[in-house]
Design a protein around this motif. Sequence first.
Motif, PDB file in Angstrom:
ATOM      1  N   GLY A  55      -5.444   4.554  -4.162  1.00  0.00           N
ATOM      2  CA  GLY A  55      -5.102   3.982  -2.922  1.00  0.00           C
ATOM      3  C   GLY A  55      -5.866   2.889  -2.731  1.00  0.00           C
ATOM      4  O   GLY A  55      -6.781   2.616  -3.423  1.00  0.00           O
ATOM      5  N   ALA A 111       7.406   1.084   3.012  1.00  0.00           N
ATOM      6  CA  ALA A 111       6.738  -0.177   2.759  1.00  0.00           C
ATOM      7  C   ALA A 111       7.637  -0.937   1.876  1.00  0.00           C
ATOM      8  O   ALA A 111       8.724  -0.405   1.342  1.00  0.00           O
ATOM      9  CB  ALA A 111       5.695   0.384   1.552  1.00  0.00           C
ATOM     10  N   THR A 138       5.932  -2.409  -4.020  1.00  0.00           N
ATOM     11  CA  THR A 138       5.930  -1.292  -5.017  1.00  0.00           C
ATOM     12  C   THR A 138       4.493  -1.491  -5.771  1.00  0.00           C
ATOM     13  O   THR A 138       3.787  -2.369  -5.292  1.00  0.00           O
ATOM     14  CB  THR A 138       6.945  -1.092  -6.049  1.00  0.00           C
ATOM     15  OG1 THR A 138       6.716  -2.419  -6.788  1.00  0.00           O
ATOM     16  CG2 THR A 138       8.070  -1.068  -5.427  1.00  0.00           C
ATOM     17  N   CYS A 139       3.830  -0.500  -6.298  1.00  0.00           N
ATOM     18  CA  CYS A 139       2.788  -0.109  -6.966  1.00  0.00           C
ATOM     19  C   CYS A 139       2.740  -0.257  -8.323  1.00  0.00           C
ATOM     20  O   CYS A 139       3.715   0.493  -9.033  1.00  0.00           O
ATOM     21  CB  CYS A 139       1.834   0.959  -6.716  1.00  0.00           C
ATOM     22  SG  CYS A 139       1.692   1.268  -4.850  1.00  0.00           S
ATOM     23  N   ARG A 146       6.649   3.728  -6.229  1.00  0.00           N
ATOM     24  CA  ARG A 146       6.655   3.925  -4.758  1.00  0.00           C
ATOM     25  C   ARG A 146       5.195   3.655  -4.061  1.00  0.00           C
ATOM     26  O   ARG A 146       4.416   4.384  -4.495  1.00  0.00           O
ATOM     27  CB  ARG A 146       7.318   5.250  -4.419  1.00  0.00           C
ATOM     28  CG  ARG A 146       7.622   5.333  -2.764  1.00  0.00           C
ATOM     29  CD  ARG A 146       8.342   6.397  -2.464  1.00  0.00           C
ATOM     30  NE  ARG A 146       7.899   7.830  -2.619  1.00  0.00           N
ATOM     31  CZ  ARG A 146       7.035   8.518  -2.044  1.00  0.00           C
ATOM     32  NH1 ARG A 146       7.035   8.019  -0.619  1.00  0.00           N
ATOM     33  NH2 ARG A 146       6.568   9.708  -2.167  1.00  0.00           N
ATOM     34  N   ALA A 147       5.287   2.971  -3.009  1.00  0.00           N
ATOM     35  CA  ALA A 147       3.988   2.872  -2.285  1.00  0.00           C
ATOM     36  C   ALA A 147       4.270   3.476  -0.819  1.00  0.00           C
ATOM     37  O   ALA A 147       5.325   3.230  -0.162  1.00  0.00           O
ATOM     38  CB  ALA A 147       3.532   1.395  -1.979  1.00  0.00           C
ATOM     39  N   THR A 148       3.114   3.984  -0.285  1.00  0.00           N
ATOM     40  CA  THR A 148       3.074   4.554   0.981  1.00  0.00           C
ATOM     41  C   THR A 148       2.145   4.032   1.827  1.00  0.00           C
ATOM     42  O   THR A 148       0.902   3.899   1.340  1.00  0.00           O
ATOM     43  CB  THR A 148       2.755   6.150   0.944  1.00  0.00           C
ATOM     44  OG1 THR A 148       3.977   6.913   0.091  1.00  0.00           O
ATOM     45  CG2 THR A 148       2.818   6.677   2.237  1.00  0.00           C
ATOM     46  N   ILE A 186      -2.878   2.066   1.804  1.00  0.00           N
ATOM     47  CA  ILE A 186      -1.926   2.048   0.845  1.00  0.00           C
ATOM     48  C   ILE A 186      -1.959   3.088  -0.213  1.00  0.00           C
ATOM     49  O   ILE A 186      -2.996   2.938  -0.858  1.00  0.00           O
ATOM     50  CB  ILE A 186      -1.602   0.498   0.152  1.00  0.00           C
ATOM     51  CG1 ILE A 186      -1.300  -0.357   1.317  1.00  0.00           C
ATOM     52  CG2 ILE A 186      -0.453   0.664  -0.701  1.00  0.00           C
ATOM     53  CD1 ILE A 186      -1.365  -1.747   0.825  1.00  0.00           C
ATOM     54  N   CYS A 241      -0.646   4.803  -3.527  1.00  0.00           N
ATOM     55  CA  CYS A 241       0.145   4.662  -4.857  1.00  0.00           C
ATOM     56  C   CYS A 241       0.263   6.097  -5.467  1.00  0.00           C
ATOM     57  O   CYS A 241      -0.273   6.318  -6.652  1.00  0.00           O
ATOM     58  CB  CYS A 241      -0.214   3.788  -5.825  1.00  0.00           C
ATOM     59  SG  CYS A 241      -0.362   1.974  -4.987  1.00  0.00           S
ATOM     60  N   LEU A 299       0.312  -4.816  -6.282  1.00  0.00           N
ATOM     61  CA  LEU A 299       1.409  -4.552  -5.231  1.00  0.00           C
ATOM     62  C   LEU A 299       2.335  -5.843  -5.009  1.00  0.00           C
ATOM     63  O   LEU A 299       1.860  -6.882  -4.887  1.00  0.00           O
ATOM     64  CB  LEU A 299       0.597  -4.474  -3.761  1.00  0.00           C
ATOM     65  CG  LEU A 299      -0.566  -3.326  -4.064  1.00  0.00           C
ATOM     66  CD1 LEU A 299      -1.437  -3.168  -2.627  1.00  0.00           C
ATOM     67  CD2 LEU A 299       0.055  -2.058  -4.424  1.00  0.00           C
TER      68      LEU A 299
END
Length: 259
Positions: free
Chosen positions: A4, A27, A30-31, A40-42, A79, A81, A98
Amino acid sequence: DLIGVVGDGEVPLTITTNELGDEMIEAGFTCSMGNQLDTRATVLLMKGDKTYEEHYFKRGEKYKTPFSTNGDRFRTLIIVCEELFFDKSLSRHPPLILKSPDSKFSLRIGSTFARQMKEGDNVKNPHGKQLVHCLNPVYGLTDPRWIIEYLEYHRAIGVSHVHIYNVNLHAPSVQQVLEVYRRQKFITRHDWSDNASKGYTTHVTYEHAKWAAQTDCAIRNRRIYDYALFSDIDEVAFGALPDGKLGPALDVCEKAKKN
C-alpha cells in the motif's frame, strides 16, 4: 504481505452513493509491479463530518495546499494494491506503478521495501507490549531541560523507543543531551532539515515535514513494535491512574483489535 501507499493529493477516483446512502469509492487507476500488470487498486479516504465528496472534491478544490487535513480538506489517502504479490525472496523489488487507463495519471514509486532492523532497548511495559513514540518534527530547541523531561516522562510511562525528526540544528547543550539518549539506544535521530530534504520539509508548508515524518515512522516500525504513539513535543500521553502508565490503555487497544 499487503502492498500500500500513504499519500496526499488528488488521484483519479469516483465517489458514488448507493440506495442506502452509503458512499463508495472507485479508483480510476491500477497497480503494477514487475510482471504483475494492471491489478485492482483500492482507495481509502479520511472520514470527516461531511461526505467524502464534500471533503475530497469541494473543500479540497477550495484549499489547494499540500498535506490537506487542516481545514477539513481531506485528501490524505491510503492506496491498497491487495492483488499484488510481494516476493520476499527478492533482494531488490521493482517499482510500484500507479497508472490510469488513459495514462494521464501515472506515478512511479521506487522500491523502498526493506527488512526492518529493531532499534532500542527492548523495554516492555508491565503489560508485555512494546510502544514506539513517533515525535513530530522538532524546531529550534535551546533548553535541554525540556527534552530531558519529555523523554524521561515517556520512558517512565512505558515508551520503549522514540524517533526524533530534527528540522533544524538545536543548541549545543541539546545536541549533547540527545547524543546521550542515542547511546542508550532510547532514541533514533533523523535529519529532517532543509538541506537533507532539498527544501521539501521547510518550503510551502510545515505539514510537509510533519506528515512525511509520521509516514516514515509508521513504515519504519511496522511489525517491530506493538503500538505507535504520535504527538508533538508540547503534548504528553497520560495513561491510567494512579501511576499514569500506558499499559492498561494498550490492553484496551488490544481487546478492541481482537474484537
